[in-house]
Design a protein around this motif. Structure first.
Motif, PDB file in Angstrom:
ATOM      1  N   LYS A 172       0.807  -1.215   0.000  1.00  0.00           N
ATOM      2  CA  LYS A 172       0.000   0.000   0.000  1.00  0.00           C
ATOM      3  C   LYS A 172       0.844   1.271   0.000  1.00  0.00           C
ATOM      4  O   LYS A 172       0.362   2.337  -0.364  1.00  0.00           O
ATOM      5  CB  LYS A 172      -0.934   0.006   1.214  1.00  0.00           C
TER       6      LYS A 172
ATOM      7  N   SER B  84       1.238   3.884  -3.166  1.00  0.00           N
ATOM      8  CA  SER B  84       0.228   4.857  -3.603  1.00  0.00           C
ATOM      9  C   SER B  84      -0.180   5.824  -2.513  1.00  0.00           C
ATOM     10  O   SER B  84      -1.128   6.608  -2.712  1.00  0.00           O
ATOM     11  CB  SER B  84      -1.006   4.122  -4.124  1.00  0.00           C
TER      12      SER B  84
ATOM     13  N   TYR C 156      -2.768  -3.398  -2.072  1.00  0.00           N
ATOM     14  CA  TYR C 156      -2.617  -2.372  -3.106  1.00  0.00           C
ATOM     15  C   TYR C 156      -3.634  -1.242  -2.996  1.00  0.00           C
ATOM     16  O   TYR C 156      -3.337  -0.093  -3.307  1.00  0.00           O
ATOM     17  CB  TYR C 156      -2.698  -2.977  -4.512  1.00  0.00           C
ATOM     18  N   ILE C 157      -4.868  -1.503  -2.580  1.00  0.00           N
ATOM     19  CA  ILE C 157      -5.918  -0.490  -2.648  1.00  0.00           C
ATOM     20  C   ILE C 157      -5.775   0.503  -1.493  1.00  0.00           C
ATOM     21  O   ILE C 157      -5.704   0.107  -0.321  1.00  0.00           O
ATOM     22  CB  ILE C 157      -7.315  -1.138  -2.616  1.00  0.00           C
TER      23      ILE C 157
ATOM     24  N   THR D 153      -7.242   4.303  -6.957  1.00  0.00           N
ATOM     25  CA  THR D 153      -5.811   4.040  -6.789  1.00  0.00           C
ATOM     26  C   THR D 153      -5.230   3.517  -8.098  1.00  0.00           C
ATOM     27  O   THR D 153      -5.775   2.576  -8.686  1.00  0.00           O
ATOM     28  CB  THR D 153      -5.580   3.002  -5.679  1.00  0.00           C
TER      29      THR D 153
ATOM     30  N   THR E  40      -1.716   1.947  -9.260  1.00  0.00           N
ATOM     31  CA  THR E  40      -0.475   1.452  -8.666  1.00  0.00           C
ATOM     32  C   THR E  40       0.087   0.299  -9.474  1.00  0.00           C
ATOM     33  O   THR E  40      -0.464  -0.069 -10.515  1.00  0.00           O
ATOM     34  CB  THR E  40      -0.738   1.032  -7.200  1.00  0.00           C
TER      35      THR E  40
ATOM     36  N   THR F  80      -3.029   8.077  -5.836  1.00  0.00           N
ATOM     37  CA  THR F  80      -4.483   8.075  -5.764  1.00  0.00           C
ATOM     38  C   THR F  80      -5.006   9.308  -6.493  1.00  0.00           C
ATOM     39  O   THR F  80      -4.503  10.414  -6.275  1.00  0.00           O
ATOM     40  CB  THR F  80      -4.954   8.083  -4.304  1.00  0.00           C
TER      41      THR F  80
ATOM     42  N   ASN G 298     -12.292   0.994  -7.828  1.00  0.00           N
ATOM     43  CA  ASN G 298     -11.492   1.675  -6.805  1.00  0.00           C
ATOM     44  C   ASN G 298      -9.985   1.524  -6.991  1.00  0.00           C
ATOM     45  O   ASN G 298      -9.210   2.178  -6.302  1.00  0.00           O
ATOM     46  CB  ASN G 298     -11.873   1.194  -5.408  1.00  0.00           C
ATOM     47  N   CYS G 299      -9.559   0.668  -7.929  1.00  0.00           N
ATOM     48  CA  CYS G 299      -8.121   0.456  -8.082  1.00  0.00           C
ATOM     49  C   CYS G 299      -7.818  -0.148  -9.448  1.00  0.00           C
ATOM     50  O   CYS G 299      -8.595  -0.966  -9.968  1.00  0.00           O
ATOM     51  CB  CYS G 299      -7.606  -0.479  -6.973  1.00  0.00           C
TER      52      CYS G 299
END
Length: 610
Positions: free
Chosen positions: A17, A20, A171-172, A290, A292, A301, A350-351
């Motif tokens: 995480k 990002s 990741y998110i 996000t 990434t 982000t 969201n990602c």
């Protein structure tokens, strides 16, 4: 301090995480084209209410759901509607769907807005209507319309309102950064939802790997009764059912919903969207995403307009095309691989992970199950992944459903720990899809049968009604006829008529009786006539002609008889009978002629000899 519980199973994959969260949220800007799918939520797709060539304003409604469950779609910026066509949309199958394509004009001109300063002065239904008109759907899951979710059944009072800020998947960081930078808006949205539901407890659950978000949210809830619950980091603690169990100790029943136990769970992004919809009259036209992965230089982000193609975001994050091996929408545990970077960002996205081949390598070939039971230990729903796998693979879907297949949240924990590299979640998704298809076919069949039975019942009912009406008409006609007959007889007997028809019938009956009496009287009074006067004179000329024809035919038959006797003996009997028959006919004709001549001669004259 808030009491916490735990759920069974779960895993601890690498978080990844920090890539990002190094920068604040950035604006992605206005792309060259906006692609707005008509279905970005669970329920019915929206119907287009604009035409190609129309100029639309930012925040203007361009599609709406007329009936059924759903929310409208709005223009993310001002521009011209360039096309309404099928485009690739975010879906594991890579399917296409109807989309409205807008060419931005760069002016970013807003439509008319009517923000509300104090929502408490409004009726709750008005506030729910504003949330619905803003097109808000759940931004952390499947996209369930928020206004419908905020209307629980009347017999199920929501006692606990939970705001999900766990964001457990690797990741998110969209919710993390939202809480860091927009904590006040998140809390404001939570207050609006709490005012609608009137729960006795409001709590925000955040994993302990987000210290900055925890501090920001604690500052934002100062002076309120909202709790901040810091929970241990474990995947999938951000799952709705798992978070409810952690914060309340209650379990959502199999096949049930959180409202069944008096709990409701909303997402952090959804709360911010509700706040903007009420206080700013801003529909859901953007969200935090996000970007990434090791294939981008500037992971981070972004606040992105809904409908922005993924390719625009990759460019903004500095995509290194040579390193890119795979694009994943969502997280590495529950996301899916994209087939193209032209798909748009939607309300539930969201990602996006731009991964290299080393970062997210292709899974090794599937090996036979060794029955190690690691999948069962990792399952947060306490299911039996091995048996579900075998039944799904063998297409024994009823048995899989009997083992609560639909309780699986598809978190991917079982696949993550499987030493045989079996894509268990894919088998479960396949089995669920087949069961849903079978249910749909069965439902269609049942409805067709019901329609057929209803039609048969209707036809039978109509036939019975028709027969009843026929019998009623026949009975009425018989009664009318009997009545007429009785009236006619009575009128004839009394010499009077009760109505025109009876009078006419009586007159006819009297006339017939008079005629019969007159005929009988005439027959009795008539003198007896001589026999010779009443006889009909015979036609002698005709009888002579018949005699000549009979004699000629007899002569012909006798000749044929002689010829037959000479040529063919077997026809002799037949011809003899024919000759005899004609001989009799000649005799009868001769006798008739003789009698006729006798009758035509006066009695005083002597008949002449033949």
């Amino acid at each position: 301090m808030t009491q916490l519980w735990d759920f069974s199973g779960g895993v601890h994959p690498p978080e990844n995480k920090q890539q990002s969260t190094r920068r604040p949220i950035r604006m992605a800007g206005i792309p060259d084209r906006l692609i707005l799918p008509l279905q970005q939520h669970i329920g019915e797709p929206a119907e287009v209410i604009v035409n190609i060539g129309d100029r639309v304003l930012k925040g203007q409604k361009i599609a709406d759901v007329k009936a059924g469950m759903g929310v409208p779609v709005h223009a993310s910026t001002s521009g011209m509607v360039e096309a309404i066509e099928h485009r690739a949309v975010p879906h594991p199958s890579g399917m296409s769907d109807w989309c409205v394509v807008i060419k931005p004009d760069g002016e970013d001109q807003w439509c008319e807005r009517k923000p509300v300063s104090d929502y408490r002065k409004l009726d709750r239904e008005q506030v729910l209507g504003m949330i619905r008109d803003a097109g808000i759907a759940g931004m952390g899951g499947a996209g369930f319309p928020t206004d419908i979710k905020l209307r629980p059944p009347r017999d199920r009072k929501v006692e606990t309102l939970i705001l999900n800020g766990a964001e457990c998947e690797p990741y998110i960081t969209a919710d993390d950064m939202t809480m860091r930078e927009h904590a006040s808006e998140v809390v404001a949205g939570l207050k609006i939802m709490a005012w609608i539901l009137r729960p006795s407890r409001c709590v925000i659950g955040i994993e302990d790997n987000k210290p900055e978000a925890i501090l920001a949210m604690r500052d934002a809830v100062q002076g309120t009764q909202i709790e901040i619950a810091v929970i241990p980091t474990k995947y999938p603690s951000g799952g709705e059912k798992q978070l409810i169990q952690i914060l309340t100790g209650l379990e959502v029943p199999s096949g049930g919903i959180p409202a069944d136990i008096g709990v409701m769970c909303q997402n952090v992004g959804t709360a911010m969207a509700v706040s903007r919809a009420i206080f700013e009259a801003t529909p859901l036209i953007s969200r935090v995403v996000t970007i990434t992965g090791e294939a981008v230089r500037d992971a981070g982000t972004f606040e992105v307009l809904i409908g922005t193609p993924v390719s625009e975001l990759l460019t903004a994050a500095g995509l290194e095309t040579g390193k890119l091996d795979r694009l994943v929408l969502g997280g590495p545990m529950m996301g899916y691989t994209l087939t193209t970077d032209t798909i748009p960002v939607v309300k539930t996205a969201n990602c996006v992970i731009a991964a290299t081949s080393e970062e997210l390598p292709a899974p090794p070939p599937e090996q036979p199950c060794i029955r190690c039971s690691q999948c069962a230990e990792a399952c947060p729903m306490e299911l039996l992944p091995q048996q579900l796998f075998w039944y799904a693979k063998a297409a024994e879907f009823e048995k899989a459903e009997h083992l609560n297949l639909f309780d699986c949240i598809e978190c991917g924990a079982c696949s993550y720990v499987c030493p045989s590299s079996i894509p268990l979640v894919q088998y479960y998704r396949y089995a669920k899809g087949e069961i849903r298809q079978q249910r749909a076919e069965q439902l269609k069949s049942d409805r067709a049968r019901e329609r057929f039975e209803a039609r048969q019942a209707r036809l039978e009912r109509e036939q019975q009604e028709k027969e009843a009406r026929r019998k009623e008409r026949a009975k009425a006609a018989a009664e009318a006829q009997a009545k007429k007959q009785a009236e006619a007889e009575e009128a004839a007997a009394q010499g009077e008529a009760v109505d025109d028809r009876a009078a006419k019938a009586a007159l006819v009956q009297q006339a017939l009786e008079r005629k019969k009496a007159k005929a009988s009287t005439k027959a009795e009074s008539a003198p007896e006539q001589p026999l010779t006067d009443t006889r009909e004179q015979p036609d002698i000329e005709s009888l002579e002609k018949q005699l000549m024809q009979a004699e000629a035919k007899l002569s012909t038959m006798q000749g044929m008889l002689e010829e037959a006797k000479a040529q063919q003996a077997d026809n002799v009997d037949k011809l003899e009978r024919a000759v005899a028959k004609n001989h009799d006919r000649v005799e009868r004709a001769r006798q008739a002629l003789t009698e006729a001549r006798q009758q035509s001669t006066p009695e005083t004259e002597t008949p002449s000899p033949e």
